[in-house]
Design a protein around this motif. Structure first.
Motif, PDB file in Angstrom:
ATOM      1  N   ARG A   1       0.810  -1.204   0.000  1.00 33.49           N
ATOM      2  CA  ARG A   1       0.000   0.000   0.000  1.00 33.49           C
ATOM      3  C   ARG A   1       0.852   1.267   0.000  1.00 33.49           C
ATOM      4  NH1 ARG A   1      -4.883   0.325   4.178  1.00 33.49           N
ATOM      5  NH2 ARG A   1      -5.952  -1.082   2.761  1.00 33.49           N
TER       6      ARG A   1
ATOM      7  N   MET B   1       2.085   1.731  -3.499  1.00 34.91           N
ATOM      8  CA  MET B   1       1.089   2.335  -4.395  1.00 34.91           C
ATOM      9  C   MET B   1       0.911   3.816  -4.072  1.00 34.91           C
ATOM     10  SD  MET B   1       0.248   0.253  -6.584  1.00 34.91           S
ATOM     11  CE  MET B   1      -1.117   1.120  -7.350  1.00 34.91           C
ATOM     12  N   ASN B   2       0.833   4.124  -2.782  1.00 34.07           N
ATOM     13  CA  ASN B   2       0.686   5.529  -2.391  1.00 34.07           C
ATOM     14  C   ASN B   2       1.825   6.375  -2.945  1.00 34.07           C
ATOM     15  OD1 ASN B   2      -1.605   4.942  -0.988  1.00 34.07           O
ATOM     16  ND2 ASN B   2      -0.661   4.996   1.035  1.00 34.07           N
TER      17      ASN B   2
ATOM     18  N   PHE C   1      -2.163   7.436   5.934  1.00 34.89           N
ATOM     19  CA  PHE C   1      -1.640   7.493   4.580  1.00 34.89           C
ATOM     20  C   PHE C   1      -0.119   7.542   4.632  1.00 34.89           C
ATOM     21  CE2 PHE C   1      -0.992   8.845   0.308  1.00 34.89           C
ATOM     22  CZ  PHE C   1      -2.103   8.374  -0.379  1.00 34.89           C
TER      23      PHE C   1
END
Lengths: 357, 524
Positions: free
Chosen positions: B313, B316-317, B474
């Motif tokens: 993740r 991808m971020n 995030f």
């Protein structure tokens, strides 16, 4: 115009990537966005300066137990504070967590904590490990220990912090930079106990014994001692224990050569610091925030943190991890925690004046 | 400067669509830096330690800029000369491979080398001032290398051949002809490297050095004096403008420094065995120290640490953030570059204004953006930093921080556009936007691609602004790496650090491989 473009671009990009989560609700206007982030689910937003995997496990356990999701924003305490200041009463943060009482005091000083006092918190958090007004509450504690090279130093030679400033250790001390908050807090505590003049004399004496200028992290100090660059240094206990437990054989070999003591056992006690948190002044979900703070000191969370992390539980009746327990009980320095914040700027000035970079 | 100062220029500034877009773009990119400068000037300088901090920091920064910058210049220029003007085994591979260290952020090199040094795995001890200078030299020489290579490649083959025919030895040709001709290119690359050094926080902090960048944080964090932090940032911004001025004026001279737009193959020296071995050894050493060695060390640590982390993740971020950040920044940078190229001397101001952010630590620019945000909130224009606004602020900060890195290549690409072309199009009645779309854009397209790749990697590596401004839950790869490293867990930091590097590797290689094609008449 830019804002709209950015948002549009982002929503398109986000749509094409399987990343979306409620935090990134697409295409909505900014205000609508913050409103709909809730989506009916129970959650709280946490600004945290702790980056540990153990914390994530803790958040998951909290959600399991209460159905409340923890949304974390990690960063350095100072930067998160600056963000919170800029956000003012519009902040998204409900709870603020830091791994140092001095930083927590800065948040309190900026008026961005609200005082929270509940019977549970009062009962479980020892008085010297929380803010007197209830602005922040500790949930783990760490000790500032002296590490020494076993083949060059006997433990009784480093029984006190004062010993590090004596002629015995001329050119035999390495220390972390004074810009590190743990270093500042250690000196701030000394200022509280013995006054600024004493603190300055101690810092100057230790500075005079440096083998080289401060560099690297707490872990690096342990390595420098093991490598023979110096005979002794100071670090937080959990860095030492983490090396003992390390998967890297090189780390374990390093720590083999290094012993540690809890200093000042015959005197004021070993300097301790807390990881703690408080509910922010403009929290939108105050009650959930309080619930989270209470959870952090619950039996479940405290016993869970103990083996995952190498910190000490905040509650004396909860057993620490076995290797920590084996190190034995020790006497803790007993000063009001907000002193670490009140004297922080002065500590920085003293370090600057004696040339401890 | 007033507009009337340049009445003789045919392309005097006019308020057209492109100019307005450029003005807006400049304002957007410069606003955070200007906010910091304004705040710096309005702080009351009561803290006496501020002056001492600035003095010590300036000495530290200057030492590192001189030592690290000199190393980068020597390594970069020699490497560029070798691969452009000499023949030796592996030359065509080194040509692009020498750019690889660009993908490794200084802070990650610092983590790796420090860990290697302690564990006795480093062939040379890397610590203190010289350790940091070493890391800057081997990590940042590609800036000089790429600029110098372009400069060498664009040199007139005739000048070099003439020198050879007159009996000059290869070294003499290098010293007396190639090097002086390439000096502007080298200076431009050196200025970029120096700005990176001045802005670096992670590596300097890791080695416990007092520089202007670390002094900013010392004042802010340790002394609790954000005001003094802003003042030190102001000094850094001024230094940035100085570097930028050097870079601009170097580039200005580069445009008529013996370049040739007619193409003939460059005459290459074929090195004998001993010299070849030296050349190969030199290039291998640069790539080894600048990237391979520290990264192999990180790989070793990552393997030791068997836990599978949640890395997909953040990966991808990182890709999504860098892509969007690149698009936003590129659009703004293109507008600024095109307008500055068209306008007369006052039009260069945007280049400076937009460039200030490049030599300031990202956290300072983010602080500027935050303070502007705070003002906007008090004025009631916006509400809290919700996910949308915090992303907008973040991309804004990327643009403010990196637009210079994009403007540079685009501007250099546009420099190939003869002024007559624009004037002819104007005479034929083409409007501002039409000229932009039909002339500027196609001509700058390769440079735009190059700028995009640079921006992508810069944003991928970016740490402090992302740390402050990102939304909840995030994390990017750089954030992951930092979080673990700041918690002194290099084992855990190893995997995300490696991925930051690997994600940046492809763009860097594409970029390096394409420079040769940029040469007039070159096809491959």
């Amino acid at each position: 115009m830019l804002l709209r473009n950015v948002r549009n671009i982002f929503s398109e990009a986000a749509l094409s990537f399987p990343l979306s989560r409620r935090g990134l609700v697409l295409g909505a206007s900014a205000t609508a966005l913050s409103a709909c982030v809730g989506g009916g689910d129970k959650f709280i937003n946490v600004y945290t300066a702790r980056h540990y995997d153990a914390d994530r496990a803790l958040y998951a356990a909290f959600q399991e137990a209460t159905g409340i999701e923890i949304r974390a924003l990690t960063g350095s305490a100072e930067q998160l504070l600056e963000r919170m200041k800029a956000e003012g009463d519009q902040t998204e943060a409900d709870v603020f967590i830091s791994a140092d009482a001095g930083n927590l005091w800065k948040v309190k000083d900026a008026g961005l904590f609200q005082n929270v006092t509940t019977p549970t918190l009062q009962e479980k958090v020892p008085e010297h490990l929380r803010d007197p007004d209830g602005a922040f509450w500790g949930f783990t504690k760490r000790a500032r220990i002296i590490v020494y090279r076993k083949d060059a130093v006997r433990p009784e030679e480093v029984a006190t912090m004062d010993a590090l400033g004596t002629a015995r250790f001329r050119s035999q001390i390495v220390m972390r930079s004074s810009s590190n908050v743990y270093q500042l807090s250690t000196l701030a505590a000394r200022i509280e106990r013995l006054g600024a003049e004493n603190a300055r004399a101690w810092a100057a004496a230790v500075r005079g014994n440096f083998a080289h200028d401060p560099q690297g992290s707490d872990t690096d100090q342990i390595k420098a001692v093991a490598a023979g660059e110096a005979q002794a240094s100071v670090c937080n206990h959990y860095y030492y224990f983490r090396m003992v437990r390390s998967e890297d054989p090189a780390d374990r070999a390093v720590v083999e050569k290094v012993g540690f003591v809890f200093p000042d056992q015959a005197g004021a006690g070993t300097h301790i610091n807390i990881s703690g948190g408080g509910v922010t002044a403009h929290a939108k979900r105050r009650d959930l925030g309080v619930q989270f703070l209470e959870y952090l000191v619950s039996d479940e969370a405290q016993t869970m943190l103990a083996p995952l992390n190498t910190e000490f539980p905040i509650r004396p009746e909860i057993a620490p991890a076995p290797d920590l327990a084996a190190a034995g009980a020790f006497k803790e320095e007993n000063i009001p925690l907000d002193a670490l914040g009140r004297h922080q700027a002065e500590a920085a000035r003293i370090f600057e004046e004696v040339g401890w970079s | 400067m007033s507009l009337a100062a340049t009445p003789s220029r045919t392309n005097a500034p006019r308020l057209d669509g492109v100019a307005i877009a450029a003005g807006l773009a400049t304002l957007i990119c410069a606003a955070p830096a200007i906010a910091v400068l304004a705040l710096a000037l309005t702080q009351n300088a009561h803290a006496e330690f501020g002056a001492a901090l600035i003095a010590n920091g300036a000495i530290g920064t200057m030492t590192l800029v001189l030592a690290g910058g000199a190393g980068a210049v020597v390594f970069g220029a020699v490497a560029a000369w070798l691969v452009t003007l000499c023949n030796f085994p592996g030359r065509s591979i080194f040509e692009w491979a020498l750019a690889i260290p660009l993908a490794a952020p200084s802070y990650i090199l610092a983590y790796a080398y420090a860990s290697m040094t302690w564990a006795g795995g480093s062939p040379i001890p890397v610590n203190g001032v010289w350790g940091a200078a070493f890391i800057y030299a081997v990590g940042l020489y590609p800036y000089v290398y790429l600029a110098a290579r372009a400069a060498f490649a664009s040199q007139s083959a005739c000048a070099l051949e003439a020198a050879r025919m007159l009996g000059a030895s290869p070294l003499r040709v290098f010293w007396r002809v190639a090097l002086p001709l390439a000096r502007p290119g080298i200076a431009a690359g050196a200025a970029l490297a120096c700005m990176e050094i001045a802005a670096d926080y992670g590596a300097a902090q890791h080695f416990g050095l007092t520089t202007l960048s670390t002094a900013v944080f010392r004042a802010w964090y340790a002394h609790g004096e954000p005001g003094v932090a802003l003042q030190i940032s102001g000094v850094l911004l001024v230094a940035a403008m100085l570097f930028l001025f050097i870079e601009r004026s170097a580039r200005g001279r580069a445009s008529y420094a013996g370049g040739s737009s007619r193409w003939r193959p460059l005459p290459r020296y074929t090195l004998n065995v001993a010299a070849s071995m030296l050349a190969v050894g030199f290039c291998v050493a640069l790539i080894l120290f600048g990237a391979l060695l520290p990264l192999l060390w990180l790989a070793r640590l990552a393997v030791l640490h068997a836990d599978v982390q949640d890395i997909a993740r953040p990966f991808m971020n990182s890709i999504v953030f860098s892509t969007i950040g690149t698009i936003v920044t590129l659009a703004l940078a293109a507008a600024i570059a095109v307008a500055a190229r068209r306008a007369s001397s006052w039009g260069k101001t945007p280049l400076f204004a937009a460039g200030m952010g490049y030599a300031a630590p990202g956290a300072v620019i983010a602080l500027g953006a935050l303070s502007l945000f705070g003002l906007a909130r008090e004025a009631g224009w916006v509400s809290g930093l919700g996910a949308g606004l915090s992303l907008a602020a973040l991309f804004w900060t990327y643009a403010a921080r990196f637009s210079a890195a994009g403007v540079g290549p685009i501007d250099a690409g546009l420099a190939r556009l003869s002024k007559g072309l624009d004037a002819s199009a104007r005479t034929l009645g083409a409007g501002s936007w039409r000229r932009f779309a039909a002339i500027d854009l196609p001509i700058a397209a390769p440079s735009l691609a190059a700028a995009a790749l640079i921006l992508f990697v810069e944003i991928l590596k970016e740490l402090p602004a992302t740390l402050i401004l990102r939304p909840f839950n995030f994390d990017t790869l750089a954030i992951k790496a930092y979080s673990y490293a700041s918690d002194e867990r290099l084992l855990d930091a190893a995997a995300p650090s490696l991925l930051v590097f690997l994600a940046g590797l492809a763009p860097i290689i594409i970029l390096a491989r394409n420079i040769e094609r940029g040469r007039a008449g070159a096809h491959s």
